[in-house]
Design a protein around this motif. Sequence first.
Motif: not given
Length: 162
Positions: A127-131
């Motif tokens: 999991f990562g943070v998407a923008t």
Amino acid sequence: MFERPSPAYYDDQVIAVVQNSSLFDGIDDMKDTTFGTMSGANAAPLLTNKFAETVFSKEIVQVVEDDSSHVIFDTWTLLQYPTYQELSDALEEGTVDAMVLDGAIAKTYMNYKCSILPDFVVAEQSFGVATQKGSDLSAPVSDAIQAMLDVGTIETLIDKWD
């Protein structure tokens, strides 16, 4: 659409949870059973792919509902639910024989009546943070995640909440 996500900050697995009373010892015991997932989550396509790759299942026999919330395969059935609570209730009521979901979410619904199906992982996930693509937030978010990884903040939080 979306920028490349931030560095991965959490690794998890998509797993199957069964009632202890079911006496399933592994996936080989589960032919001709019903699996439940939450609709809109990635568990259903991951499970379908896993079964196709392992020759557990080869084809769809019938799509019962147009929204794919009820699909009958050659060796299993898929039911999808609008919420994780409804999915958990379906497992407890016996409407599904296993619920398939992210391990971190599964822990929320674990109790003395259920357990993780042994030796069966649907998929590994990071999991990562998407923008949003072109967002001014992309670089600062990635930098912040990397900084928290570097100093151990994320590891501390995972240890606290896992």
